[in-house]
Motif scaffolding. Structure first.
Motif, mmCIF file in Angstrom:
data_model
loop_
_atom_site.group_PDB
_atom_site.id
_atom_site.type_symbol
_atom_site.label_atom_id
_atom_site.label_comp_id
_atom_site.label_asym_id
_atom_site.label_seq_id
_atom_site.Cartn_x
_atom_site.Cartn_y
_atom_site.Cartn_z
ATOM 1 N N ILE A 225 -4.319 7.510 9.047
ATOM 2 C CA ILE A 225 -4.968 6.396 9.767
ATOM 3 C C ILE A 225 -5.696 5.409 8.881
ATOM 4 O O ILE A 225 -6.019 4.329 9.330
ATOM 5 C CB ILE A 225 -5.958 6.929 10.816
ATOM 6 C CG1 ILE A 225 -7.106 7.677 10.155
ATOM 7 C CG2 ILE A 225 -5.264 7.769 11.852
ATOM 8 C CD1 ILE A 225 -8.288 7.906 11.056
ATOM 9 N N ARG A 226 -5.942 5.719 7.641
ATOM 10 C CA ARG A 226 -6.797 4.845 6.821
ATOM 11 C C ARG A 226 -6.187 3.488 6.534
ATOM 12 O O ARG A 226 -6.877 2.582 6.103
ATOM 13 C CB ARG A 226 -7.209 5.537 5.544
ATOM 14 C CG ARG A 226 -6.103 5.786 4.581
ATOM 15 C CD ARG A 226 -6.641 6.451 3.364
ATOM 16 N NE ARG A 226 -5.530 7.011 2.619
ATOM 17 C CZ ARG A 226 -5.628 7.433 1.408
ATOM 18 N NH1 ARG A 226 -6.780 7.376 0.795
ATOM 19 N NH2 ARG A 226 -4.595 7.930 0.789
ATOM 20 N N HIS A 227 -4.903 3.311 6.778
ATOM 21 C CA HIS A 227 -4.267 2.012 6.535
ATOM 22 C C HIS A 227 -4.138 1.194 7.808
ATOM 23 O O HIS A 227 -3.493 0.162 7.800
ATOM 24 C CB HIS A 227 -2.886 2.227 5.902
ATOM 25 C CG HIS A 227 -2.962 2.955 4.611
ATOM 26 N ND1 HIS A 227 -3.542 2.411 3.481
ATOM 27 C CD2 HIS A 227 -2.573 4.193 4.248
ATOM 28 C CE1 HIS A 227 -3.483 3.277 2.485
ATOM 29 N NE2 HIS A 227 -2.906 4.370 2.938
ATOM 30 N N TRP A 228 -4.712 1.656 8.894
ATOM 31 C CA TRP A 228 -4.636 0.904 10.165
ATOM 32 C C TRP A 228 -5.348 -0.405 10.036
ATOM 33 O O TRP A 228 -6.279 -0.619 9.418
ATOM 34 C CB TRP A 228 -5.268 1.716 11.289
ATOM 35 C CG TRP A 228 -4.442 2.858 11.744
ATOM 36 C CD1 TRP A 228 -3.268 3.291 11.240
ATOM 37 C CD2 TRP A 228 -4.762 3.746 12.817
ATOM 38 N NE1 TRP A 228 -2.824 4.397 11.936
ATOM 39 C CE2 TRP A 228 -3.724 4.702 12.894
ATOM 40 C CE3 TRP A 228 -5.813 3.838 13.701
ATOM 41 C CZ2 TRP A 228 -3.724 5.702 13.841
ATOM 42 C CZ3 TRP A 228 -5.807 4.846 14.629
ATOM 43 C CH2 TRP A 228 -4.762 5.770 14.704
ATOM 44 N N ASP B 157 -14.439 2.626 15.817
ATOM 45 C CA ASP B 157 -13.645 2.436 14.611
ATOM 46 C C ASP B 157 -13.532 3.770 13.880
ATOM 47 O O ASP B 157 -14.438 4.172 13.145
ATOM 48 C CB ASP B 157 -14.299 1.368 13.754
ATOM 49 C CG ASP B 157 -13.564 1.121 12.448
ATOM 50 O OD1 ASP B 157 -12.452 1.664 12.255
ATOM 51 O OD2 ASP B 157 -14.108 0.391 11.630
ATOM 52 N N PHE C 140 -6.778 11.803 8.031
ATOM 53 C CA PHE C 140 -7.323 10.528 7.567
ATOM 54 C C PHE C 140 -6.285 9.751 6.776
ATOM 55 O O PHE C 140 -6.220 8.530 6.852
ATOM 56 C CB PHE C 140 -8.580 10.750 6.733
ATOM 57 C CG PHE C 140 -9.241 9.476 6.299
ATOM 58 C CD1 PHE C 140 -9.752 8.597 7.235
ATOM 59 C CD2 PHE C 140 -9.344 9.156 4.958
ATOM 60 C CE1 PHE C 140 -10.357 7.413 6.845
ATOM 61 C CE2 PHE C 140 -9.953 7.984 4.553
ATOM 62 C CZ PHE C 140 -10.465 7.108 5.502
ATOM 63 N N ASP C 141 -5.445 10.451 6.044
ATOM 64 C CA ASP C 141 -4.389 9.788 5.278
ATOM 65 C C ASP C 141 -3.446 9.014 6.196
ATOM 66 O O ASP C 141 -2.881 7.995 5.798
ATOM 67 C CB ASP C 141 -3.594 10.793 4.457
ATOM 68 C CG ASP C 141 -4.441 11.453 3.381
ATOM 69 O OD1 ASP C 141 -5.452 10.848 2.972
ATOM 70 O OD2 ASP C 141 -4.100 12.556 2.960
ATOM 71 N N CYS D 176 -11.680 4.802 11.388
ATOM 72 C CA CYS D 176 -11.641 4.788 9.913
ATOM 73 C C CYS D 176 -13.043 4.743 9.321
ATOM 74 O O CYS D 176 -13.369 5.497 8.398
ATOM 75 C CB CYS D 176 -10.813 3.613 9.417
ATOM 76 S SG CYS D 176 -9.059 3.784 9.762
ATOM 77 N N THR D 177 -13.877 3.869 9.851
ATOM 78 C CA THR D 177 -15.250 3.766 9.359
ATOM 79 C C THR D 177 -16.017 5.055 9.620
ATOM 80 O O THR D 177 -16.734 5.550 8.746
ATOM 81 C CB THR D 177 -15.971 2.581 10.030
ATOM 82 O OG1 THR D 177 -15.248 1.392 9.732
ATOM 83 C CG2 THR D 177 -17.398 2.465 9.537
ATOM 84 N N VAL E 158 -14.878 8.135 9.950
ATOM 85 C CA VAL E 158 -14.428 9.219 9.072
ATOM 86 C C VAL E 158 -14.920 8.989 7.652
ATOM 87 O O VAL E 158 -15.401 9.915 6.995
ATOM 88 C CB VAL E 158 -12.888 9.369 9.113
ATOM 89 C CG1 VAL E 158 -12.410 10.364 8.080
ATOM 90 C CG2 VAL E 158 -12.443 9.807 10.498
ATOM 91 N N ARG E 159 -14.829 7.746 7.163
ATOM 92 C CA ARG E 159 -15.339 7.450 5.815
ATOM 93 C C ARG E 159 -16.817 7.796 5.700
ATOM 94 O O ARG E 159 -17.255 8.368 4.701
ATOM 95 C CB ARG E 159 -15.120 5.977 5.476
ATOM 96 C CG ARG E 159 -13.826 5.709 4.822
ATOM 97 C CD ARG E 159 -13.784 4.291 4.222
ATOM 98 N NE ARG E 159 -12.454 3.782 4.440
ATOM 99 C CZ ARG E 159 -12.097 2.888 5.360
ATOM 100 N NH1 ARG E 159 -12.982 2.341 6.142
ATOM 101 N NH2 ARG E 159 -10.846 2.512 5.488
#
Length: 75
Positions: free
Chosen positions: A72-75, A1, A69-70, A3-4, A6-7
């Motif tokens: 992909i963060r809404h995937w 995952d 990240f901008d 997004c997780t 990278v966060r």
């Protein structure tokens, strides 16, 4: 995952990780893989390369070093 992951790196959840140690805060390069094993193999491959090679790779794909990240963060 992605997004997780990278966060977690952006928030420095791993205090001994490269991203926390060197205060990196942008995702400037990424690749998609079908399996976890392929992704891990590529990660190790890249880690074995020289810094100049990595910079060249980033600049070829993302010349302005935009934070991906901008994207992909809404995937």
């Amino acid at each position: 995952d992605i997004c997780t992951r990278v966060r977690d790196h952006k928030s420095r959840c791993y205090p001994t990780a490269f991203s926390a140690k060197y205060k990196t805060n942008r995702l400037v390069f990424m690749r998609h893989f079908m399996t976890y094993e392929e992704a891990l193999d590529y990660e190790y491959y890249i880690k074995g390369k020289r810094r100049s090679w990595k910079i060249e790779l980033i600049e070829k794909e993302n010349p302005k070093w935009r934070d991906l990240f901008d994207d992909i963060r809404h995937w």
